[in-house]
Design an enzyme around this catalytic site. Structure first.
Site, PDB file in Angstrom:
ATOM      1  N   HIS A 185      24.976  -0.470 -39.801  1.00  0.00           N
ATOM      2  CA  HIS A 185      26.140  -0.171 -38.975  1.00  0.00           C
ATOM      3  C   HIS A 185      25.784  -0.276 -37.495  1.00  0.00           C
ATOM      4  CE1 HIS A 185      27.297   1.694 -42.786  1.00  0.00           C
ATOM      5  NE2 HIS A 185      28.526   1.867 -42.337  1.00  0.00           N
ATOM      6  N   HIS A 225      22.603   8.939 -42.550  1.00  0.00           N
ATOM      7  CA  HIS A 225      21.368   8.307 -42.108  1.00  0.00           C
ATOM      8  C   HIS A 225      20.500   9.352 -41.437  1.00  0.00           C
ATOM      9  CE1 HIS A 225      21.633   4.018 -42.933  1.00  0.00           C
ATOM     10  NE2 HIS A 225      22.893   4.000 -42.507  1.00  0.00           N
ATOM     11  N   ASP A 229      16.584   6.120 -38.820  1.00  0.00           N
ATOM     12  CA  ASP A 229      17.376   4.968 -39.261  1.00  0.00           C
ATOM     13  C   ASP A 229      18.247   4.439 -38.122  1.00  0.00           C
ATOM     14  OD1 ASP A 229      16.333   5.584 -41.759  1.00  0.00           O
ATOM     15  OD2 ASP A 229      18.078   6.759 -42.328  1.00  0.00           O
TER      16      ASP A 229
END
Length: 265
Positions: A185, A225, A229
């Protein structure tokens, strides 16, 4: 020692001779005023150079100080035992958000839907640059990024956080399995934002940056996350955009006429 007259003879210095010899040695080792002044001048010049260097490169000074600080932290840190979940500073700072979303599932689903829309915006922009504008760099960067993410995500499969808040409206839709390391993302948004800045689409780039920051906050709050991350996602976006540019330079690729509206020849 004297070897004349048939053999070696050893002489012993008288006390006065010893004192005079020691005095001569001490006198020889004493620096002169000129030598002292030269050493002081050299030290002053070195300090001046270091001072000028620190003023010209404050980032290096800060990084050097942080190196010393984190070395102290690392070597005095209590390791997390195997029976405990990983420690994540981002989780600690977003406990309030996790508690709010856990009590309000409808709000969690709403924010997940907005996040999925943002992921669709990233995807649509990267596809637009290739299909309509005929530019390869964002698409190549995304391909590099997702390939590396698949390799690393499978190689090290992190445990799902205990307070994870899933949603059927989140991407990937339906609460299917996903790689935690690293955040695609975040990386995809960085790739799109960098391309926008190259084309002077500054307002759109800032919009993507703000939405990306809100996305990162939500992912921490839902435990979707870990902090690492998200941080690596930012670095991955920067790295693979750079590598895609080098790929274009190496291949000397001109813009490709992939426009859906290009006239047939």
């Amino acid at each position: 020692m004297d070897t004349t007259n048939g053999g070696p003879h050893y002489y012993t210095l008288l006390p006065r001779q010893r004192r005079s010899t020691t005095a001569m040695t001490t006198k020889t080792r004493t620096p002169t005023p000129a030598a002292k002044n030269a050493a002081a001048a050299a030290a002053a010049a070195m300090c001046k150079r270091w001072g000028l260097g620190a003023r010209r490169h404050p980032a290096i000074v800060i990084l050097a100080m942080s190196l010393v600080f984190f070395m102290g932290v690392e070597y005095t840190l209590l390791m997390v035992p195997p029976s405990s979940p990983p420690f994540d500073l981002g989780f600690v700072m977003t406990r309030w958000l996790n508690a709010v979303l856990a009590k309000r599932p409808a709000l969690n689903t709403f924010l997940a839907g907005l996040n999925t829309v943002f992921v669709g915006m990233q995807t649509a922009y990267i596809l637009w640059t290739f299909l309509v504008e005929g530019r390869l760099r964002p698409g190549v960067a995304a391909l590099f990024m997702f390939t590396c993410r698949g390799i690393l995500g499978y190689s090290t499969q992190l445990p799902l956080p205990q307070e994870f808040l899933g949603s059927g409206a989140d991407f990937p839709v339906g609460n299917v399995s996903f790689f935690l390391f690293f955040s695609g993302h975040v990386a995809g948004a960085v790739i799109a934002s960098l391309d926008m800045r190259r084309l002077q689409r500054t307002e759109l780039a800032w919009l993507f940056d703000v939405l990306n920051a809100l996305q990162a906050l939500r992912l921490l709050g839902t435990r979707g996350h870990y902090t690492i991350d998200l941080a690596v996602g930012v670095g991955a976006g920067l790295l693979f955009d750079y590598l895609a540019g080098k790929y274009e330079e190496g291949k000397k690729l001109a813009p490709v006429n992939t426009s859906l509206y290009a006239p047939l020849s």
